[in-house]
Design a protein around this motif. Structure first.
Motif, mmCIF file in Angstrom:
data_model
loop_
_atom_site.group_PDB
_atom_site.id
_atom_site.type_symbol
_atom_site.label_atom_id
_atom_site.label_comp_id
_atom_site.label_asym_id
_atom_site.label_seq_id
_atom_site.Cartn_x
_atom_site.Cartn_y
_atom_site.Cartn_z
ATOM 1 N N LEU A 100 24.836 58.010 66.242
ATOM 2 C CA LEU A 100 23.615 57.728 65.489
ATOM 3 C C LEU A 100 23.865 58.023 64.022
ATOM 4 N N LEU A 101 23.335 57.160 63.159
ATOM 5 C CA LEU A 101 23.423 57.342 61.714
ATOM 6 C C LEU A 101 22.018 57.655 61.222
ATOM 7 N N ILE A 102 21.868 58.812 60.592
ATOM 8 C CA ILE A 102 20.553 59.343 60.263
ATOM 9 C C ILE A 102 20.449 59.560 58.758
ATOM 10 N N ALA A 103 19.361 59.094 58.163
ATOM 11 C CA ALA A 103 19.128 59.224 56.719
ATOM 12 C C ALA A 103 18.812 60.665 56.342
ATOM 13 N N SER A 104 18.885 60.946 55.059
ATOM 14 C CA SER A 104 18.587 62.295 54.580
ATOM 15 C C SER A 104 17.126 62.673 54.833
ATOM 16 N N ASP A 105 16.237 61.673 54.971
ATOM 17 C CA ASP A 105 14.835 61.969 55.306
ATOM 18 C C ASP A 105 14.602 61.994 56.812
ATOM 19 N N ASP A 106 15.699 61.953 57.585
ATOM 20 C CA ASP A 106 15.680 62.044 59.053
ATOM 21 C C ASP A 106 15.230 60.782 59.774
ATOM 22 N N THR A 107 15.197 59.621 59.103
ATOM 23 C CA THR A 107 14.925 58.380 59.827
ATOM 24 C C THR A 107 16.234 57.845 60.396
ATOM 25 N N LEU A 108 16.132 57.194 61.532
ATOM 26 C CA LEU A 108 17.304 56.606 62.161
ATOM 27 C C LEU A 108 17.656 55.321 61.421
ATOM 28 N N LEU A 109 18.926 55.209 60.996
ATOM 29 C CA LEU A 109 19.398 54.042 60.254
ATOM 30 C C LEU A 109 20.240 53.104 61.111
ATOM 31 N N GLY A 110 20.971 53.663 62.073
ATOM 32 C CA GLY A 110 21.838 52.850 62.905
ATOM 33 C C GLY A 110 22.213 53.589 64.176
ATOM 34 N N ALA A 111 22.573 52.811 65.199
ATOM 35 C CA ALA A 111 23.029 53.381 66.471
ATOM 36 C C ALA A 111 24.107 52.473 67.034
#
Length: 159
Positions: A100-111
């Motif tokens: 999982l790729l997670i943004a600095s604001d904790d939203t999921l960006l990619g899986a």
């Protein structure tokens, strides 16, 4: 969805976007809704791609390369698919992986996944990306029983 010719709508391979059957179906829905005056729009933010091989491969959203190119900060969370007992029982001798790729604001960006329930798990990630869920929100979601739910629950606990 409307072409340069007024009243003519395109979907599927004619759009040149995501050339996938499930995308074409959604594009057709948007076109029909537009024709009948119902407000709807197409989003390509979270179109899952699946390779039905053994093992399955699936991905949705951003990749590490695309995030680096765009200068978007992120963190990676990885979990072997063997975290799920059912995966182990159904896939002897293969470990699989979920990243999982997670943004600095904790939203999921990619899986991105490799392993035979990948085609099922990727739908959960696509929903989280499309709806811009934060990891804390995603952890609270309840999903109907799929063969991959136990794996998903363990993945949420790790985030």
């Amino acid at each position: 969805m409307e072409s340069s010719a007024k009243g003519v709508f395109l979907c599927g391979d004619l759009t040149g976007d995501a050339l996938l059957a499930h995308t074409a179906i959604r594009e057709a829905e948007v076109a029909v809704h537009t024709i009948v005056g119902k407000n709807d729009e197409m989003s390509y933010r979270a179109v899952p791609a699946i390779v039905y091989t053994n093992p399955e491969l699936a991905g949705v959203g951003e990749t590490e390369n695309s995030l680096v190119e765009k200068g978007i900060p992120y963190r990676v969370s990885k979990l072997p698919m063997t975290y799920s007992g059912r995966f182990v029982a159904e896939n002897e001798g293969f470990t699989g992986m979920c990243k999982l790729l997670i943004a600095s604001d904790d939203t999921l960006l990619g899986a991105h996944l490799i392993g035979n329930p990948a085609s099922e798990i990727i739908t959960l990630a696509a929903m989280a990306i499309e709806n811009r869920l934060k990891v804390s929100d995603w952890k609270k979601q309840f999903f109907r029983i799929l063969r991959s739910v136990k794996f998903s629950m363990n993945l949420y606990r790790k985030l």
